[in-house]
Design a protein around this motif. Structure first.
Motif, PDB file in Angstrom:
ATOM      1  N   LEU A  85       2.903  -4.476 -12.052  1.00 35.44           N
ATOM      2  CA  LEU A  85       3.517  -5.579 -11.088  1.00 35.44           C
ATOM      3  C   LEU A  85       4.447  -6.213 -11.864  1.00 35.44           C
ATOM      4  O   LEU A  85       6.064  -7.234 -11.454  1.00 35.44           O
ATOM      5  N   ARG A  86       4.422  -6.593 -12.838  1.00 40.40           N
ATOM      6  CA  ARG A  86       5.899  -6.830 -13.681  1.00 40.40           C
ATOM      7  C   ARG A  86       6.394  -5.833 -14.013  1.00 40.40           C
ATOM      8  O   ARG A  86       7.464  -6.143 -14.163  1.00 40.40           O
ATOM      9  N   LEU A  87       6.547  -4.558 -14.195  1.00 37.45           N
ATOM     10  CA  LEU A  87       7.610  -3.259 -14.224  1.00 37.45           C
ATOM     11  C   LEU A  87       8.083  -3.864 -13.087  1.00 37.45           C
ATOM     12  O   LEU A  87       9.191  -3.188 -12.892  1.00 37.45           O
ATOM     13  N   LEU A  88       8.026  -3.370 -11.918  1.00 35.74           N
ATOM     14  CA  LEU A  88       8.156  -3.637 -10.456  1.00 35.74           C
ATOM     15  C   LEU A  88       9.023  -5.325 -10.301  1.00 35.74           C
ATOM     16  O   LEU A  88       9.656  -4.796  -9.717  1.00 35.74           O
ATOM     17  N   GLU A  89       8.666  -6.071 -11.578  1.00 36.06           N
ATOM     18  CA  GLU A  89      10.074  -6.854 -11.058  1.00 36.06           C
ATOM     19  C   GLU A  89      10.843  -6.960 -12.070  1.00 36.06           C
ATOM     20  O   GLU A  89      12.462  -7.556 -11.660  1.00 36.06           O
ATOM     21  N   ALA A  90      10.738  -6.051 -13.374  1.00 33.37           N
ATOM     22  CA  ALA A  90      12.160  -5.712 -13.970  1.00 33.37           C
ATOM     23  C   ALA A  90      13.088  -4.175 -13.485  1.00 33.37           C
ATOM     24  O   ALA A  90      13.933  -4.523 -13.435  1.00 33.37           O
ATOM     25  N   ALA A  91      12.477  -3.745 -13.116  1.00 29.53           N
ATOM     26  CA  ALA A  91      12.677  -1.903 -13.153  1.00 29.53           C
ATOM     27  C   ALA A  91      13.289  -1.924 -11.433  1.00 29.53           C
ATOM     28  O   ALA A  91      12.829  -2.073 -10.859  1.00 29.53           O
ATOM     29  N   HIS A  92      14.039  -0.360 -11.558  1.00 25.76           N
ATOM     30  CA  HIS A  92      14.310  -0.340 -10.494  1.00 25.76           C
ATOM     31  C   HIS A  92      13.533   0.725  -8.879  1.00 25.76           C
ATOM     32  O   HIS A  92      13.347   0.292  -7.914  1.00 25.76           O
ATOM     33  N   LYS A  93      12.073   1.503 -10.160  1.00 26.97           N
ATOM     34  CA  LYS A  93      11.449   1.632  -9.305  1.00 26.97           C
ATOM     35  C   LYS A  93       9.740   2.067 -10.562  1.00 26.97           C
ATOM     36  O   LYS A  93      10.141   2.379 -11.719  1.00 26.97           O
ATOM     37  N   VAL A  94       9.183   2.296 -10.096  1.00 21.06           N
ATOM     38  CA  VAL A  94       7.939   3.108 -10.656  1.00 21.06           C
ATOM     39  C   VAL A  94       7.495   3.617 -10.487  1.00 21.06           C
ATOM     40  O   VAL A  94       6.752   4.258  -9.150  1.00 21.06           O
ATOM     41  N   VAL A  95       7.441   4.722 -11.285  1.00 20.26           N
ATOM     42  CA  VAL A  95       6.068   6.072 -10.244  1.00 20.26           C
ATOM     43  C   VAL A  95       4.855   6.344 -11.490  1.00 20.26           C
ATOM     44  O   VAL A  95       4.488   5.974 -12.321  1.00 20.26           O
ATOM     45  N   ALA A  96       3.691   6.003 -10.843  1.00 15.99           N
ATOM     46  CA  ALA A  96       2.329   5.814 -11.375  1.00 15.99           C
ATOM     47  C   ALA A  96       1.114   7.089 -10.837  1.00 15.99           C
ATOM     48  O   ALA A  96       1.073   6.697  -9.831  1.00 15.99           O
ATOM     49  N   PHE A  97       0.924   7.926 -11.770  1.00 16.78           N
ATOM     50  CA  PHE A  97      -0.142   8.228 -11.611  1.00 16.78           C
ATOM     51  C   PHE A  97      -1.698   7.676 -12.244  1.00 16.78           C
ATOM     52  O   PHE A  97      -1.736   7.198 -12.993  1.00 16.78           O
ATOM     53  N   GLU A  98      -2.313   7.805 -10.979  1.00 24.61           N
ATOM     54  CA  GLU A  98      -3.616   7.277 -10.936  1.00 24.61           C
ATOM     55  C   GLU A  98      -3.982   7.936 -10.627  1.00 24.61           C
ATOM     56  O   GLU A  98      -4.283   8.236  -8.902  1.00 24.61           O
ATOM     57  N   ILE A  99      -5.404   8.396 -10.614  1.00 25.71           N
ATOM     58  CA  ILE A  99      -6.648   9.691  -9.791  1.00 25.71           C
ATOM     59  C   ILE A  99      -7.644   9.014  -9.204  1.00 25.71           C
ATOM     60  O   ILE A  99      -8.419   9.286  -8.354  1.00 25.71           O
ATOM     61  N   ASP A 100      -7.739   7.757  -9.629  1.00 24.47           N
ATOM     62  CA  ASP A 100      -8.900   6.952  -8.648  1.00 24.47           C
ATOM     63  C   ASP A 100      -9.100   6.127  -7.439  1.00 24.47           C
ATOM     64  O   ASP A 100      -8.122   4.892  -7.278  1.00 24.47           O
ATOM     65  N   HIS A 101      -9.079   6.478  -6.333  1.00 19.71           N
ATOM     66  CA  HIS A 101      -8.850   5.945  -5.502  1.00 19.71           C
ATOM     67  C   HIS A 101      -8.891   4.934  -4.476  1.00 19.71           C
ATOM     68  O   HIS A 101      -8.057   3.777  -4.391  1.00 19.71           O
ATOM     69  N   ARG A 102      -9.723   3.983  -5.695  1.00 20.11           N
ATOM     70  CA  ARG A 102     -10.435   2.978  -5.429  1.00 20.11           C
ATOM     71  C   ARG A 102      -8.895   1.697  -6.305  1.00 20.11           C
ATOM     72  O   ARG A 102      -8.859   0.664  -5.642  1.00 20.11           O
ATOM     73  N   MET A 103      -8.836   2.757  -7.473  1.00 17.78           N
ATOM     74  CA  MET A 103      -8.076   1.389  -7.730  1.00 17.78           C
ATOM     75  C   MET A 103      -6.433   1.468  -7.014  1.00 17.78           C
ATOM     76  O   MET A 103      -5.806   0.499  -7.174  1.00 17.78           O
ATOM     77  N   VAL A 104      -6.545   2.596  -6.010  1.00 21.15           N
ATOM     78  CA  VAL A 104      -4.958   3.051  -5.745  1.00 21.15           C
ATOM     79  C   VAL A 104      -4.753   2.114  -4.700  1.00 21.15           C
ATOM     80  O   VAL A 104      -3.655   1.196  -4.602  1.00 21.15           O
ATOM     81  N   GLN A 105      -6.520   2.036  -4.164  1.00 22.74           N
ATOM     82  CA  GLN A 105      -6.431   0.900  -3.514  1.00 22.74           C
ATOM     83  C   GLN A 105      -5.672  -0.360  -3.248  1.00 22.74           C
ATOM     84  O   GLN A 105      -5.529  -1.147  -2.648  1.00 22.74           O
ATOM     85  N   VAL A 106      -6.158  -0.999  -4.925  1.00 23.80           N
ATOM     86  CA  VAL A 106      -6.314  -2.552  -4.412  1.00 23.80           C
ATOM     87  C   VAL A 106      -5.068  -2.586  -5.555  1.00 23.80           C
ATOM     88  O   VAL A 106      -4.017  -3.689  -5.134  1.00 23.80           O
ATOM     89  N   LEU A 107      -4.072  -1.191  -6.212  1.00 25.86           N
ATOM     90  CA  LEU A 107      -2.805  -1.286  -6.265  1.00 25.86           C
ATOM     91  C   LEU A 107      -2.377  -1.628  -5.275  1.00 25.86           C
ATOM     92  O   LEU A 107      -1.337  -3.009  -5.258  1.00 25.86           O
ATOM     93  N   GLU A 108      -1.867  -0.490  -4.641  1.00 32.28           N
ATOM     94  CA  GLU A 108      -1.171  -1.186  -2.828  1.00 32.28           C
ATOM     95  C   GLU A 108      -1.626  -2.411  -2.748  1.00 32.28           C
ATOM     96  O   GLU A 108      -0.337  -2.462  -1.568  1.00 32.28           O
ATOM     97  N   LYS A 109      -2.240  -3.020  -2.509  1.00 31.66           N
ATOM     98  CA  LYS A 109      -2.412  -3.919  -1.672  1.00 31.66           C
ATOM     99  C   LYS A 109      -1.761  -4.977  -2.262  1.00 31.66           C
ATOM    100  O   LYS A 109      -1.556  -5.703  -1.684  1.00 31.66           O
ATOM    101  N   ARG A 110      -2.072  -5.249  -3.513  1.00 27.44           N
ATOM    102  CA  ARG A 110      -1.412  -6.546  -4.573  1.00 27.44           C
ATOM    103  C   ARG A 110      -0.293  -6.425  -4.736  1.00 27.44           C
ATOM    104  O   ARG A 110       0.741  -7.552  -4.511  1.00 27.44           O
ATOM    105  N   VAL A 111       1.212  -5.206  -4.857  1.00 30.96           N
ATOM    106  CA  VAL A 111       1.969  -4.955  -4.709  1.00 30.96           C
ATOM    107  C   VAL A 111       3.025  -5.184  -2.983  1.00 30.96           C
ATOM    108  O   VAL A 111       4.235  -5.486  -3.587  1.00 30.96           O
ATOM    109  N   LEU A 112       2.263  -4.508  -2.163  1.00 35.80           N
ATOM    110  CA  LEU A 112       2.212  -4.843  -0.995  1.00 35.80           C
ATOM    111  C   LEU A 112       2.603  -6.351  -0.870  1.00 35.80           C
ATOM    112  O   LEU A 112       3.522  -7.010   0.260  1.00 35.80           O
ATOM    113  N   GLN A 113       1.392  -7.056  -0.748  1.00 38.60           N
ATOM    114  CA  GLN A 113       1.517  -8.887  -0.813  1.00 38.60           C
ATOM    115  C   GLN A 113       2.604  -9.328  -2.200  1.00 38.60           C
ATOM    116  O   GLN A 113       2.961 -10.404  -1.783  1.00 38.60           O
TER     117      GLN A 113
END
Length: 348
Positions: A85-113
């Motif tokens: 979230l802090r990187l998204l505030e500062a950068a143009h784009k973030v490309v994130a590698f995450e193999i745990d789908h549960r984490m991805v779901q939480v991450l995308e929910k927070r980023v969407l909010q």
């Protein structure tokens, strides 16, 4: 025990709840201060899932990374997204590698909010088994078990980048900081520092993570050098693998090992497009003896026989490799090294 979420407030009220929850089973709210308190996540030690929750450390990482508004950031192992979230505030784009789908779901929910979903690209693949897209910077709290191969993939990879700000185990960071010639010099540090400069930013307590790891961490910044030695990097890495196989032994002792001599003889014959004699033990033994004498001759010519690899400077290591190659002694197979991205604990 109290916990700190991103706002910096204490979560003392959760203490009684935590007492009934297994050590690695924590609520999303406990980890980052938002989300459903009943939404529980199990964090897997085998995947290095330790979420950095100290806001001061997170802010320092972003500030020290010197992110430009036009930058694309590569993040590996974003977890639930405290750093993302802090990187998204500062950068143009973030490309994130995450193999745990549960984490991805939480991450995308927070980023969407937070309204940043269009700036985030999540790749649900193992970062060590997938090609990296174009990026400008790496900023990551990386899973510790991939620290060594990730260093090599970044520094020796085809994608140019400005810097990599990484959160690593403290002991690992200290090994990485070792300079050639220092008592702590090791194969990992000489391989990384041949092509990049390494800066220690700060140490981070294990108490700044949820769940807490067993050891403290450090933040380092790796910056590729604008100019690097003119050396075959494949050959260099194979050479350092041999030299630092047992860094406390003298080079003479390491290179007199029969198995090592036979291995180098095979590689050198392969490189020189010749092959050892077959079916004649006398000729084979003669070739082995001659090749071993050639190796020792090179070490003696450069006065390296009684020296230890950890005590050699870059210039000395490069000079020794040059002497070997000039004598027709090579270290790297023509095909890609099978272990090129693997560093054993003793080699680090």
């Amino acid at each position: 025990m109290h916990y700190v979420h991103e706002s910096g407030t204490m979560l003392g009220a959760s203490r009684r709840v935590v007492g009934f929850i297994p050590r690695r089973l924590l609520s999303v709210r406990q980890v980052h201060g938002d989300g459903d308190a009943e939404e529980l996540l199990r964090f897997h030690k085998s995947r290095g899932q330790h979420i950095l929750v100290n806001p001061r450390i997170l802010d320092t990482i972003v500030r020290k990374s010197a992110i430009k508004p036009t930058d694309t950031i590569l993040e590996i192992g974003p977890g639930t997204g405290n750093l993302t979230l802090r990187l998204l505030e500062a950068a143009h784009k973030v490309v994130a590698f995450e193999i745990d789908h549960r984490m991805v779901q939480v991450l995308e929910k927070r980023v969407l909010q937070r309204g940043f979903i269009n700036k985030l690209r999540v790749i649900e693949r193992d970062a060590m088994k997938a090609p990296f897209p174009r990026f400008d910077l790496v900023v990551a709290n990386i899973p510790y078990q991939i620290s060594s191969p990730l260093m090599i993939k970044l520094v020796y990879g085809p994608t140019p980048f400005r810097s990599a700000t990484l959160l690593l185990q403290k002991e690992f960071a200290r090994r990485l900081m070792a300079n050639p010639g220092d008592s702590g010099s090791n194969r990992l540090s000489v391989n990384v520092k041949l092509l990049a400069d390494v800066e220690l930013v700060m140490d981070v307590s294990k108490r700044d993570f949820l769940p807490s790891p067993k050891v403290d961490s450090s933040v380092v910044i790796i910056r590729p050098k604008p100019q690097v030695p003119n050396v075959d990097l494949r050959e260099w890495r194979a050479f350092t693998m041999v030299c630092f196989n047992n860094r406390n032994k003298t080079l003479g002792a390491s290179f007199k090992n029969k198995r090592r001599v036979l291995e180098l003889l095979k590689i050198s014959n392969e490189y020189n497009e010749s092959s050892p004699h077959e079916g004649d033990d006398a000729q084979d033994e003669g070739e082995f003896t001659s090749f071993k004498e050639k190796i020792i001759g090179v070490l003696r010519t450069g006065e390296f026989e009684d020296k230890r690899p950890s005590k050699l400077s870059f210039e000395e290591l490069l000079h020794l490799l040059s002497l070997f190659n000039q004598s027709g002694i090579y270290f790297g197979h023509r095909e890609q090294l099978k272990r090129e991205d693997k560093f054993d604990a003793d080699d680090e």
